[in-house]
Design an enzyme around this catalytic site. Structure first.
Site, PDB file in Angstrom:
ATOM      1  N   GLU A 172      -3.451  -0.039  11.938  1.00 38.99           N
ATOM      2  CA  GLU A 172      -2.632   1.033  11.368  1.00 38.99           C
ATOM      3  C   GLU A 172      -1.313   1.107  12.122  1.00 38.99           C
ATOM      4  OE1 GLU A 172      -5.275   4.147   9.230  1.00 38.99           O
ATOM      5  OE2 GLU A 172      -5.094   4.735  11.310  1.00 38.99           O
TER       6      GLU A 172
ATOM      7  N   SER B 199      -0.111   4.546   4.698  1.00 41.69           N
ATOM      8  CA  SER B 199       0.473   4.772   3.373  1.00 41.69           C
ATOM      9  C   SER B 199      -0.135   3.890   2.279  1.00 41.69           C
ATOM     10  CB  SER B 199       1.998   4.607   3.423  1.00 41.69           C
ATOM     11  OG  SER B 199       2.559   5.573   4.296  1.00 41.69           O
TER      12      SER B 199
ATOM     13  N   GLU C 296      -3.483   9.007  16.221  1.00 36.82           N
ATOM     14  CA  GLU C 296      -3.243  10.443  16.423  1.00 36.82           C
ATOM     15  C   GLU C 296      -4.077  10.969  17.594  1.00 36.82           C
ATOM     16  OE1 GLU C 296      -3.902  11.540  12.343  1.00 36.82           O
ATOM     17  OE2 GLU C 296      -2.061  10.491  11.790  1.00 36.82           O
TER      18      GLU C 296
ATOM     19  N   GLY D 114      -5.291   7.840   4.566  1.00 38.29           N
ATOM     20  CA  GLY D 114      -5.108   9.242   4.946  1.00 38.29           C
ATOM     21  C   GLY D 114      -4.759  10.075   3.728  1.00 38.29           C
ATOM     22  N   GLY D 115      -3.465  10.286   3.525  1.00 33.53           N
ATOM     23  CA  GLY D 115      -2.982  11.190   2.470  1.00 33.53           C
ATOM     24  C   GLY D 115      -3.611  10.948   1.105  1.00 33.53           C
TER      25      GLY D 115
ATOM     26  N   HIS E 237      -8.013   6.352  16.908  1.00 32.49           N
ATOM     27  CA  HIS E 237      -6.945   6.573  15.926  1.00 32.49           C
ATOM     28  C   HIS E 237      -5.656   6.905  16.681  1.00 32.49           C
ATOM     29  CE1 HIS E 237      -4.529   8.231  12.721  1.00 32.49           C
ATOM     30  NE2 HIS E 237      -5.363   7.659  11.860  1.00 32.49           N
TER      31      HIS E 237
ATOM     32  N   ASN F 227      -9.878   8.989   5.510  1.00 33.23           N
ATOM     33  CA  ASN F 227      -9.786   9.829   6.700  1.00 33.23           C
ATOM     34  C   ASN F 227      -9.056  11.114   6.309  1.00 33.23           C
ATOM     35  OD1 ASN F 227      -9.271  11.007   9.175  1.00 33.23           O
ATOM     36  ND2 ASN F 227      -7.908   9.381   9.911  1.00 33.23           N
ATOM     37  N   TRP F 228      -9.808  12.187   6.171  1.00 33.68           N
ATOM     38  CA  TRP F 228      -9.207  13.450   5.722  1.00 33.68           C
ATOM     39  C   TRP F 228      -8.371  14.111   6.812  1.00 33.68           C
ATOM     40  CZ3 TRP F 228     -13.924  16.355   3.068  1.00 33.68           C
ATOM     41  CH2 TRP F 228     -14.464  15.531   2.066  1.00 33.68           C
ATOM     42  N   LYS F 229      -8.468  13.616   8.030  1.00 33.48           N
ATOM     43  CA  LYS F 229      -7.781  14.218   9.183  1.00 33.48           C
ATOM     44  C   LYS F 229      -8.142  15.709   9.264  1.00 33.48           C
ATOM     45  CE  LYS F 229      -4.452  10.527   8.984  1.00 33.48           C
ATOM     46  NZ  LYS F 229      -3.096  10.026   9.186  1.00 33.48           N
TER      47      LYS F 229
ATOM     48  N   GLY G 208       1.552   8.048   7.132  1.00 30.16           N
ATOM     49  CA  GLY G 208       2.085   9.297   6.580  1.00 30.16           C
ATOM     50  C   GLY G 208       3.571   9.260   6.291  1.00 30.16           C
TER      51      GLY G 208
HETATM   52  P1  13P Z   1      -1.751   7.726   5.547  1.00 28.26           P
HETATM   53  O1  13P Z   1      -2.555   6.974   4.505  1.00 28.26           O
HETATM   54  O2  13P Z   1      -1.524   9.161   5.198  1.00 28.26           O
HETATM   55  O3  13P Z   1      -0.499   6.985   5.896  1.00 28.26           O
HETATM   56  O4  13P Z   1      -2.649   7.767   6.881  1.00 28.26           O
HETATM   57  C1  13P Z   1      -3.170   6.594   7.378  1.00 28.26           C
HETATM   58  C2  13P Z   1      -4.135   6.915   8.451  1.00 28.26           C
HETATM   59  O5  13P Z   1      -3.759   7.328   9.532  1.00 28.26           O
HETATM   60  C3  13P Z   1      -5.561   6.783   8.152  1.00 28.26           C
HETATM   61  O6  13P Z   1      -6.346   6.877   9.287  1.00 28.26           O
END
Ligand code: 13P
Length: 254
Positions: free
Chosen positions: A168, A214, A98, A235-236, A96, A10-12, A174
């Site tokens: 999650e 993470s 977010e 994510g990251g 998600h 997920n590149w956000k 993050g």
């Molecule tokens: P991180 O891997 O950056 O913690 O993000 C997780 C996430 O929200 C994937 O959707």
């Protein structure tokens, strides 16, 4: 039969077209397809149509980070799930944390979104998870059960096979703080049991439940080795080809 493993990046709201292209080229270069493994890239919405071309001739799948709960019509700024499928998406995330946080998406709205996605021919990855305060207050299990239960109450049974879940924990997103494999497994097992109570044993057995928060090369193998963890939503560490490839390889050797 073993459940499919899904590793999704997920590149956000990150990366421009050049960076996105380079990332996908890098992932493709290091990727050896494996039976039962599906790798999904989930770029920001404006890159989806471009990324559909970048993944052509590869076994990478494409996903979107969210979509409208309507199929089409007068919904300015929203994205039609039907259009996403036409452009080449196979997956879409729903709920998600977010989106739930930034846009106040309720459990019912997330379920409506997931329903519109599967009706449009997409597979939905429904995200769930608790904040640290909720975990400390001991209300996390009920919160997650509600987030998941409403999906099966809302989607007709013929679509239950198009649903995957991503657990999650918000406190692990993050932050560099991962749920321990034992903590994650405990919640994944609880989610699978809850799916069984809502949708029956066969659906529960075959539904992929991904872990997110993470995930990186160094912890992926142990997480993916848990009996009820069927993949990762990253994510990251999905923003660099080397980092993401290490996670993919962690599955390959587990
Ligand atoms: P991180 O891997 O950056 O913690 O993000 C997780 C996430 O929200 C994937 O959707």
């Amino acid at each position: 039969m073993a459940r499919k493993c899904i590793i999704a990046g997920n590149w956000k709201m990150n990366l421009d077209p050049d960076q996105g292209f380079e990332l996908i080229e890098g992932i493709k270069a290091g990727f050896k397809p494996k039976a039962n493994l599906e790798v999904v890239v989930i770029p920001p919405m404006p890159l989806v149509a471009l990324a559909a071309h970048w993944v052509t001739d590869s076994t990478l799948s494409l996903g979107a980070q969210t979509s409208s709960s309507f199929r089409d019509g007068a919904h300015t700024g929203d994205t039609s799930p039907e259009l996403l499928r036409i452009l080449g998406c196979r997956y879409a995330l729903s709920g998600h944390s977010e989106r739930r946080g930034d846009h106040h998406e309720s459990d019912a709205q997330v379920a409506a979104q997931a329903k519109a996605q599967v009706e449009a021919g997409l597979k939905t990855i429904v995200c769930c998870g608790e904040s640290l305060q909720e975990r400390e207050a001991g209300v996390h299990i009920n919160k997650i059960k509600n987030q998941i239960g409403i999906i099966y109450d809302t989607l007709p049974p013929e679509y239950w096979g198009e649903v995957s879940i991503a657990y999650e924990p918000i406190w692990a997103i993050g932050t560099g703080k991962t749920a321990s494999p034992v903590q994650a497994q405990e919640i994944h097992k609880m989610i699978r049991d809850h799916i069984e109570s809502k949708a029956g044993a066969q659906v529960a057995r075959s539904t992929a439940i991904l872990y997110g928060g993470s995930v990186k090369g160094s912890n992926a193998k142990e997480l993916l080795g848990q009996p009820d963890i069927d993949g990762a939503l990253v994510g990251g560490a999905s923003l660099k080809a080397d980092d993401f490839s290490q996670i993919i390889q962690a599955y390959e050797v587990s």
